[in-house]
Motif scaffolding. Structure first.
Motif, PDB file in Angstrom:
ATOM      1  N   SER A 189      -9.524   0.570  -5.158  1.00 29.38           N
ATOM      2  CA  SER A 189      -9.587   0.568  -3.693  1.00 29.38           C
ATOM      3  C   SER A 189      -9.189  -0.769  -3.092  1.00 29.38           C
ATOM      4  CB  SER A 189     -11.001   0.936  -3.236  1.00 29.38           C
ATOM      5  OG  SER A 189     -11.950  -0.008  -3.727  1.00 29.38           O
ATOM      6  N   LEU A 200       2.131   1.921  -3.470  1.00 32.67           N
ATOM      7  CA  LEU A 200       1.067   2.520  -4.282  1.00 32.67           C
ATOM      8  C   LEU A 200       0.918   4.006  -3.970  1.00 32.67           C
ATOM      9  CD1 LEU A 200      -1.659  -0.282  -3.983  1.00 32.67           C
ATOM     10  CD2 LEU A 200      -0.261   0.221  -5.985  1.00 32.67           C
ATOM     11  N   ASP A 201       0.956   4.352  -2.684  1.00 29.29           N
ATOM     12  CA  ASP A 201       0.813   5.750  -2.271  1.00 29.29           C
ATOM     13  C   ASP A 201       1.982   6.602  -2.754  1.00 29.29           C
ATOM     14  OD1 ASP A 201      -1.542   5.089  -0.990  1.00 29.29           O
ATOM     15  OD2 ASP A 201      -0.628   4.926   1.002  1.00 29.29           O
ATOM     16  N   LYS A 247       0.832  -1.209   0.000  1.00 35.92           N
ATOM     17  CA  LYS A 247       0.000   0.000   0.000  1.00 35.92           C
ATOM     18  C   LYS A 247       0.865   1.256   0.000  1.00 35.92           C
ATOM     19  CE  LYS A 247      -3.870   2.322   2.262  1.00 35.92           C
ATOM     20  NZ  LYS A 247      -3.259   3.661   2.096  1.00 35.92           N
ATOM     21  N   THR A 248       1.972   1.232   0.737  1.00 34.98           N
ATOM     22  CA  THR A 248       2.864   2.391   0.757  1.00 34.98           C
ATOM     23  C   THR A 248       3.479   2.632  -0.615  1.00 34.98           C
ATOM     24  OG1 THR A 248       3.392   2.027   3.090  1.00 34.98           O
ATOM     25  CG2 THR A 248       4.927   3.376   1.821  1.00 34.98           C
ATOM     26  N   HIS A 267      -4.412  -2.699  -2.673  1.00 30.02           N
ATOM     27  CA  HIS A 267      -3.478  -2.974  -1.580  1.00 30.02           C
ATOM     28  C   HIS A 267      -3.698  -4.348  -0.966  1.00 30.02           C
ATOM     29  CE1 HIS A 267      -7.076  -1.445   0.413  1.00 30.02           C
ATOM     30  NE2 HIS A 267      -6.640  -1.958   1.550  1.00 30.02           N
ATOM     31  N   LYS A 280       1.620   7.446  -6.445  1.00 27.03           N
ATOM     32  CA  LYS A 280       0.619   8.505  -6.607  1.00 27.03           C
ATOM     33  C   LYS A 280       1.188   9.852  -6.170  1.00 27.03           C
ATOM     34  CE  LYS A 280      -4.167   9.784  -5.616  1.00 27.03           C
ATOM     35  NZ  LYS A 280      -3.812  11.203  -5.370  1.00 27.03           N
ATOM     36  N   GLY A 281       1.997   9.838  -5.107  1.00 22.73           N
ATOM     37  CA  GLY A 281       2.612  11.075  -4.646  1.00 22.73           C
ATOM     38  C   GLY A 281       3.503  11.704  -5.702  1.00 22.73           C
ATOM     39  N   ASP A 299       1.247  13.282  -8.281  1.00 28.62           N
ATOM     40  CA  ASP A 299       0.604  14.485  -7.744  1.00 28.62           C
ATOM     41  C   ASP A 299       1.551  15.681  -7.808  1.00 28.62           C
ATOM     42  OD1 ASP A 299      -1.686  13.077  -7.207  1.00 28.62           O
ATOM     43  OD2 ASP A 299      -1.292  12.830  -5.063  1.00 28.62           O
ATOM     44  N   LYS A 321       4.617  14.654   0.572  1.00 25.39           N
ATOM     45  CA  LYS A 321       3.558  13.922  -0.107  1.00 25.39           C
ATOM     46  C   LYS A 321       3.397  12.488   0.391  1.00 25.39           C
ATOM     47  CE  LYS A 321       0.978  15.882  -3.125  1.00 25.39           C
ATOM     48  NZ  LYS A 321      -0.474  15.811  -2.861  1.00 25.39           N
ATOM     49  N   GLY A 322       4.202  12.072   1.347  1.00 26.97           N
ATOM     50  CA  GLY A 322       4.070  10.702   1.836  1.00 26.97           C
ATOM     51  C   GLY A 322       5.338  10.209   2.500  1.00 26.97           C
ATOM     52  N   LYS A 323       5.406   8.894   2.674  1.00 19.81           N
ATOM     53  CA  LYS A 323       6.500   8.280   3.421  1.00 19.81           C
ATOM     54  C   LYS A 323       7.697   7.971   2.507  1.00 19.81           C
ATOM     55  CE  LYS A 323       3.149   6.153   6.552  1.00 19.81           C
ATOM     56  NZ  LYS A 323       2.623   4.866   7.102  1.00 19.81           N
TER      57      LYS A 323
END
Length: 346
Positions: A329, A151-152, A148-149, A332, A155-156, A159, A196-198
């Motif tokens: 959705s 994927l995030d 999931k991270t 993940h 996207k970051g 963005d 924007k994230g980790k």
């Protein structure tokens, strides 16, 4: 998804000369990269869309791909007419993602002779990005974090790319960010990514990678067309260990080395009853890696394709549906680690 409010240019890519049957659904929904931004698979229409670069390598145009019997229909939004150079650039990226080259076709044919089950399920064209740079960057996003991270983080990046594009143009012709090019990513600041994230240490690794590609220190074009495996292995990327390097090699069409991580150990134990324990702290031993490589030796030189075929099937069994049926959705969930956490919760 289909856009009816803006003009588009349409052309086709014929598939009738391929020796093996090509299904868009099977060619896209078989590797985690198809789930990572800015990619979008629509289960209801069985179409794939994302921004792709025009011939200038700067301008992005939303592109939708669908299949109609023996050909692909490509719709490029934002222009009523597309130049031959721009159409050629889009076509080249589509062919790379879906592995429609003569070399890929030969690999699929040879792999199917070794693996009838994979042939029966139409598996053999492992999805990848429109450019090797994107494959490399996304491979770096897979390191030491939950799916999931990853994927995030993808996207970051998209963005931040969109934010910069919108700051330079009053009306961009897309409303989602493209994956940043080397030139764009080299201009990012670490703080922008970390906000924007980790991203953590990955921010510096990604920006350094982009700068090295822009400066010509890393020549990805030579790496991709290298015939000798040794030439591919010599690629040195900061932060890229064996797992990341072998993932990149797999994307370029060299399938000899399996990208091995803890997910591989879980798979070997659960589906092959091979209990290979990782040290509590540290990397997976060379002895364990060698055992896993030897297990798939019968599929040489397509070991990683055979392994990935099994991994995809294991995910689909757990999820009770194919990867192509998943909604964004649910992406993940496509990991053995998620199943493990789910069991602990209950």
């Amino acid at each position: 998804m289909e856009r009816v409010d803006i003009p588009c240019w349409k052309f086709i890519i014929k598939l009738d000369k391929l020796r093996t049957f090509m299904s868009l659904e099977k060619a896209v929904c078989n590797h985690g990269f198809f789930m990572m931004a800015p990619n979008h698979w629509d289960p209801s229409t069985k179409s794939f869309s994302r921004p792709l670069r025009l011939a200038d390598s700067i301008t992005s145009a939303m592109t939708l791909i669908s299949q109609h019997e023996d050909h692909l229909v490509i719709k490029v939004y934002g222009a009523a007419v597309l130049s031959l150079k721009d159409e050629g650039a889009i076509k080249s990226q589509v062919k790379r993602m879906l592995r429609l080259s003569d070399k890929d076709e030969q690999d699929v044919t040879c792999f199917h002779k070794l693996h009838p089950d994979a042939e029966a399920k139409g598996f053999g064209r492992l999805f990848r990005s429109p450019t090797l740079f994107e494959d490399v960057a996304k491979s770096l996003l897979l390191r030491f974090c939950p799916w999931k991270t990853s994927l995030d983080l993808a996207k970051g990046l998209c963005d931040v790319q969109l934010k910069k594009v919108m700051s330079k143009r009053k009306r961009p012709n897309i409303n989602i960010g493209d994956f940043p090019s080397p030139e764009e990513l080299a201009g990012f600041r670490e703080e922008e990514l970390k906000g924007k994230g980790k991203f953590g240490y990955r921010a510096a690794d990604l920006i350094n990678l982009a700068k090295q590609v822009v400066d010509g220190i890393i020549e990805l074009s030579k790496f991709e067309i290298a015939d000798e495996p040794s030439a591919r292995i010599k690629l040195k990327i900061n932060g890229a260990g064996p797992f990341t390097t072998h993932t990149i090699m797999m994307c370029t069409g060299y399938y000899h080395n399996i990208p091995i991580d803890t997910e591989t150990l879980r798979h070997m134990k659960q589906f092959h009853r091979l209990n290979m324990r990782k040290r509590k702290k540290g990397s997976i031993s060379l002895q364990i890696k060698d055992k896993i490589q030897q297990f798939y030796k019968i599929y040489h030189p397509f070991q990683s394709l055979a392994y990935w075929f099994e991994l995809v099937n294991s995910y689909e069994i757990k999820l009770g549906k194919t990867l192509a049926e998943l909604l964004p959705s649910e992406y993940h969930h496509a990991t053995g680690n998620y199943e493990k956490k789910k069991k602990k919760k209950y």
